[in-house]
Design a protein around this motif. Sequence first.
Motif, mmCIF file in Angstrom:
data_model
loop_
_atom_site.group_PDB
_atom_site.id
_atom_site.type_symbol
_atom_site.label_atom_id
_atom_site.label_comp_id
_atom_site.label_asym_id
_atom_site.label_seq_id
_atom_site.Cartn_x
_atom_site.Cartn_y
_atom_site.Cartn_z
ATOM 1 N N GLU A 23 0.829 -1.443 -0.026
ATOM 2 C CA GLU A 23 0.296 -0.204 -0.049
ATOM 3 C C GLU A 23 0.837 0.985 0.252
ATOM 4 N N ARG A 24 0.189 2.807 -0.618
ATOM 5 C CA ARG A 24 0.837 4.231 -0.482
ATOM 6 C C ARG A 24 0.035 4.421 -0.203
ATOM 7 N N TYR A 25 0.533 5.777 0.451
ATOM 8 C CA TYR A 25 -0.125 5.887 1.628
ATOM 9 C C TYR A 25 0.750 8.511 0.946
ATOM 10 N N GLY A 26 -0.535 8.635 1.101
ATOM 11 C CA GLY A 26 0.520 10.630 0.101
ATOM 12 C C GLY A 26 0.868 11.272 1.866
ATOM 13 N N ILE B 173 5.721 10.768 0.628
ATOM 14 C CA ILE B 173 5.512 9.649 0.464
ATOM 15 C C ILE B 173 5.581 7.707 0.946
ATOM 16 N N LEU B 174 4.629 7.231 1.131
ATOM 17 C CA LEU B 174 4.953 6.172 1.947
ATOM 18 C C LEU B 174 4.526 4.921 1.661
ATOM 19 N N THR B 175 5.175 3.732 1.566
ATOM 20 C CA THR B 175 5.129 2.237 1.169
ATOM 21 C C THR B 175 4.806 1.395 2.035
ATOM 22 N N VAL B 176 4.117 0.272 2.632
ATOM 23 C CA VAL B 176 3.763 0.054 3.181
ATOM 24 C C VAL B 176 3.655 -1.762 2.879
ATOM 25 N N LEU B 177 4.258 -2.442 3.740
ATOM 26 C CA LEU B 177 3.479 -4.039 3.264
ATOM 27 C C LEU B 177 3.021 -4.343 4.496
#
Length: 475
Positions: A355-358, A422-426
């Motif tokens: 997932e990515r978050y702004g 900009i955040l990418t999480v597993l």
Amino acid sequence: MLDEAFADGWGWWVIALAVGVPVLLVVLTELIGFLRRRQHALAGPLTLMRNWVVPVGALFALLAFAIQSPADAVWVRVVATVFGFLVILLVLSSFNVALFANARAGTWRQRIPTIFVEIARLILVVVGLAVLFSWVWGADVGGLFAALGVGSLVIGLALQNAVGGVISGLLLLFEQPFKIGDWLDTGGVKGRVVEVNWRAVHIETGGGIQIVPNATLSGASFTNMSEPAGPYWATASLKFSTDDPPHEVMSLLVELADGLPMRAVGERAGVEYSGAAAYTVSIPVTAPPDAPQALTVYLSWLWYAARRRGFALDGDATDPVAEPARLAQALDAVGPTLHLREEDREGVLEAARLERYGVAEVVLPAGVVPDEVRIIVSGRASLRVEVGDARIDVGVSEPGELIGQSALTRERTRVVTTASEILTVLVLPLAVVDDLVRVRPRLAAEIGASLELKRSQAEDALARAGVSGNTLSPR
């Protein structure tokens, strides 16, 4: 001789002026000082009376009654003219204080523009001087008024376009459909009113000052975006796919809008569904200038949120991070954090997703029991505690760290986690993490230590801000 002085009356006038004028000046001085300390508007007319009206009136009384100079003497007429003019100013100033200085907000007296009062005062002064000259000097002012009337008519016809703009400005000032600081939308110009004069309204548009003639505003419709009092609603029209469930889309739209930092306190966003996958969202902000920024942040958040939910914003649901190769690379990056073995890899890949978050988007709110655990792949997240309207930063999560560890202890989250960039999480389901923790005591110990460290950092930050650590108790 003395009997003759009092018999003629001038002796009494001399005594009255010698005693009465100083006493009156002393009384007025004390009264003015008292009113000035109270910041009362009546101090102005009384100052005019003390400094000018009383001395000139005393001089007139001395010449006309004490010395008994002839009424047609030049000096008597000059002093009478000056005294009459000062009396006119005093009367007008007193009426201005009585009617307008202490007018309550919203009354007709408060709404009358100062320019109208000044024009009325000028007209009354001219009329008063005409009457004064007619009475003191015997002047024939009828012809003067006739000449002025004809001259005004000629000038008005010659300058009707310019005068029309001035009249429009005066009427606009009198009606007061807006005030300095209000935000207007005239159709072609949108911005904040910074000046209003007889001829035009000056509007700050962000790219300079736009001058809008009063005649243009008075002859057309415009929108005062600052009225009525309360939040200003920023609206955006959005399109999704007809395959996206409307109620789920509306829930997402409201959830994102309510999380905006620019949202007006105590107000909630609204959304309308007009069919054919078309939606209109209304976001309450404090003032019109906040609307563009609020919409910019909202629409950028919506791009990420729609792809996390699998919705097709603008008919497009593709997400680059959903590619299998990206998921495998992310799992390789966070594998050491989870102490993964080769035999675990396939099962985790099947259950995990990216997932990515702004920027500034809420990743995990406070007060919820998570059912998933997120591991940061790239970017950073900030942790904060919200106490009333205050927001206190209590820590930062870096790549490789977990978000939502309290899911393992079935506790409510105590802080708000937002994306600092900009955040990418597993994302791993809770059941998968439970299985990993059950067979890896070291992983369980590390997660427990991480939870304790974050709690300690939060308590230290709150202590520095003077907030009780009880704020972090589960809700």
